[in-house]
Design a protein around this motif. Structure first.
Motif, PDB file in Angstrom:
ATOM      1  N   ASP A 152       0.740  -1.046  -0.013  1.00 34.73           N
ATOM      2  CA  ASP A 152       0.009   0.144   0.069  1.00 34.73           C
ATOM      3  C   ASP A 152       0.957   1.173   0.096  1.00 34.73           C
ATOM      4  N   ASN A 153       0.144   2.300  -0.520  1.00 31.12           N
ATOM      5  CA  ASN A 153       0.882   3.458  -0.270  1.00 31.12           C
ATOM      6  C   ASN A 153       0.012   4.561   0.481  1.00 31.12           C
ATOM      7  N   TYR A 154       0.724   5.301   1.336  1.00 27.79           N
ATOM      8  CA  TYR A 154       0.326   6.401   2.286  1.00 27.79           C
ATOM      9  C   TYR A 154       0.374   7.708   1.744  1.00 27.79           C
ATOM     10  N   ILE A 155      -0.288   8.346   1.351  1.00 32.25           N
ATOM     11  CA  ILE A 155      -0.035   9.836   0.916  1.00 32.25           C
ATOM     12  C   ILE A 155      -0.493  10.770   2.188  1.00 32.25           C
ATOM     13  N   PHE A 156       0.618  11.579   2.603  1.00 34.81           N
ATOM     14  CA  PHE A 156       0.590  12.456   3.360  1.00 34.81           C
ATOM     15  C   PHE A 156       0.273  13.824   2.911  1.00 34.81           C
ATOM     16  N   ILE A 157      -0.664  14.591   3.241  1.00 36.82           N
ATOM     17  CA  ILE A 157      -1.239  15.969   2.751  1.00 36.82           C
ATOM     18  C   ILE A 157      -1.323  16.932   3.943  1.00 36.82           C
ATOM     19  N   SER A 158      -0.591  17.974   4.029  1.00 32.16           N
ATOM     20  CA  SER A 158      -0.583  18.832   5.011  1.00 32.16           C
ATOM     21  C   SER A 158      -1.801  19.568   5.256  1.00 32.16           C
ATOM     22  N   LYS A 159      -2.579  19.350   6.411  1.00 34.02           N
ATOM     23  CA  LYS A 159      -3.780  20.238   6.630  1.00 34.02           C
ATOM     24  C   LYS A 159      -3.722  21.718   6.544  1.00 34.02           C
ATOM     25  N   LYS A 160      -2.545  22.136   6.822  1.00 25.69           N
ATOM     26  CA  LYS A 160      -2.338  23.528   6.734  1.00 25.69           C
ATOM     27  C   LYS A 160      -2.504  24.155   5.472  1.00 25.69           C
ATOM     28  N   ASP A 161      -1.650  23.654   4.474  1.00 27.21           N
ATOM     29  CA  ASP A 161      -1.707  24.265   3.126  1.00 27.21           C
ATOM     30  C   ASP A 161      -1.957  23.380   2.096  1.00 27.21           C
ATOM     31  N   GLN A 162      -2.150  21.997   2.503  1.00 30.92           N
ATOM     32  CA  GLN A 162      -2.617  20.963   1.466  1.00 30.92           C
ATOM     33  C   GLN A 162      -1.477  20.657   0.463  1.00 30.92           C
ATOM     34  N   ILE A 163      -0.290  20.690   1.020  1.00 28.52           N
ATOM     35  CA  ILE A 163       0.810  20.267  -0.042  1.00 28.52           C
ATOM     36  C   ILE A 163       1.201  18.942   0.531  1.00 28.52           C
ATOM     37  N   LEU A 164       1.560  18.053  -0.655  1.00 28.88           N
ATOM     38  CA  LEU A 164       2.011  16.855  -0.508  1.00 28.88           C
ATOM     39  C   LEU A 164       3.354  16.923   0.327  1.00 28.88           C
ATOM     40  N   GLU A 165       3.299  16.048   1.393  1.00 25.56           N
ATOM     41  CA  GLU A 165       4.780  16.161   2.044  1.00 25.56           C
ATOM     42  C   GLU A 165       5.269  14.789   2.109  1.00 25.56           C
ATOM     43  N   LYS A 166       4.793  13.787   1.924  1.00 24.55           N
ATOM     44  CA  LYS A 166       5.466  12.260   1.804  1.00 24.55           C
ATOM     45  C   LYS A 166       4.557  11.140   1.553  1.00 24.55           C
ATOM     46  N   ILE A 167       5.147  10.327   0.760  1.00 21.24           N
ATOM     47  CA  ILE A 167       4.548   9.002   0.262  1.00 21.24           C
ATOM     48  C   ILE A 167       5.205   8.027   1.083  1.00 21.24           C
ATOM     49  N   VAL A 168       4.487   7.061   1.806  1.00 21.32           N
ATOM     50  CA  VAL A 168       5.222   5.768   2.366  1.00 21.32           C
ATOM     51  C   VAL A 168       4.543   4.377   1.785  1.00 21.32           C
ATOM     52  N   HIS A 169       5.601   3.807   1.249  1.00 23.17           N
ATOM     53  CA  HIS A 169       5.325   2.388   0.507  1.00 23.17           C
ATOM     54  C   HIS A 169       5.415   1.369   1.518  1.00 23.17           C
ATOM     55  N   ALA A 170       4.493   0.711   1.647  1.00 26.24           N
ATOM     56  CA  ALA A 170       4.765  -0.317   2.860  1.00 26.24           C
ATOM     57  C   ALA A 170       3.642  -1.500   2.499  1.00 26.24           C
ATOM     58  N   SER A 171       3.923  -2.741   3.421  1.00 25.43           N
ATOM     59  CA  SER A 171       2.927  -3.665   3.573  1.00 25.43           C
ATOM     60  C   SER A 171       2.196  -3.487   5.061  1.00 25.43           C
ATOM     61  N   GLN A 172       1.273  -4.203   5.266  1.00 26.68           N
ATOM     62  CA  GLN A 172       0.533  -4.243   6.351  1.00 26.68           C
ATOM     63  C   GLN A 172       1.374  -3.882   7.671  1.00 26.68           C
ATOM     64  N   THR A 173       2.386  -4.530   7.775  1.00 30.57           N
ATOM     65  CA  THR A 173       3.246  -4.367   8.975  1.00 30.57           C
ATOM     66  C   THR A 173       4.521  -3.629   8.958  1.00 30.57           C
ATOM     67  N   LYS A 174       5.172  -3.530   7.665  1.00 33.41           N
ATOM     68  CA  LYS A 174       6.571  -2.819   7.541  1.00 33.41           C
ATOM     69  C   LYS A 174       6.126  -1.549   6.457  1.00 33.41           C
TER      70      LYS A 174
END
Length: 211
Positions: A152-174
């Protein structure tokens, strides 16, 4: 430069299979009602632009510097070229969500594990569209989960300015690796870091400003 390149590749090839364990990716985040079904990444989207970055690759204490060039060549595909700081081409490939083509690569770098690692890293870096299945939040970000094959990919969008800050590529546990973006306008990323959690590999891209 050539010697440093070979050292980097050999280390990457032998150590890329080393794994570490970590907890569930979402256990520290709060579930939230889904407010979108897709997300479009704003970076690397202009076909008229050559995205040129000074590159530093660090793996287990070994350093390699060079130039990274990305170009969108059609609606689905980017071309990526790596060169030394002196302009000697190390590798040239084309990449999309479904295809990967090596146009050229120096023989010292032609290693399956290395190529597969870079393919996974830069496929995620250049991915344009994510379909969203779940949403979470923490104090500073809205977090969107998008399925990506067995991971899965987890996309982190800043609440303050709606800017893409990071993307985490991961399994369910790692967590496998993370892309960090620094952007002033959410259109162009001035700095990018790709940091692996399962091997000591870090790729840093800094926008190359011509004089």
């Amino acid at each position: 430069m050539q010697k440093s390149t070979i050292q980097f590749l050999l280390i990457n090839c032998f150590l890329a299979i080393v794994l570490i364990s970590c907890g569930s990716v979402t256990k520290k985040y709060t579930p939230k009602k889904l407010d979108k079904t897709s997300y479009t990444v704003p970076y690397f989207s202009d076909s008229k632009t050559d995205y040129v970055y000074k590159t530093n690759i660090s793996v287990y204490g070994n350093e390699l510097s060079g130039i990274f060039i990305a170009k969108k060549i059609n609606d689905t595909t980017h071309r990526i070229v790596f060169t030394t700081e002196f302009g000697n081409k190390l590798m040239d490939f084309e990449i999309s969500d479904t295809d990967f083509k090596v146009n050229s690569i120096v023989s010292e770098l032609d290693r399956k594990i290395l190529i597969n690692t870079l393919k996974e890293d830069f496929r995620l870096l250049l991915k344009k569209e994510y379909l969203i299945q779940e949403q979470f939040e923490n104090e500073s970000d809205d977090i969107y989960k998008s399925a990506d094959g067995k991971r899965d990919n987890y996309i982190f969008i800043s609440k303050k300015d709606q800017i893409l800050e990071k993307i985490v590529h991961a399994s369910q546990t790692k967590e496998k690796f993370t892309l960090f973006f620094s952007s002033e306008n959410n259109i162009f990323a001035e700095k990018i870091q790709i940091i692996h959690q399962n091997i000591k590999l870090k790729i840093e891209l800094n926008y190359f400003k011509s004089e």
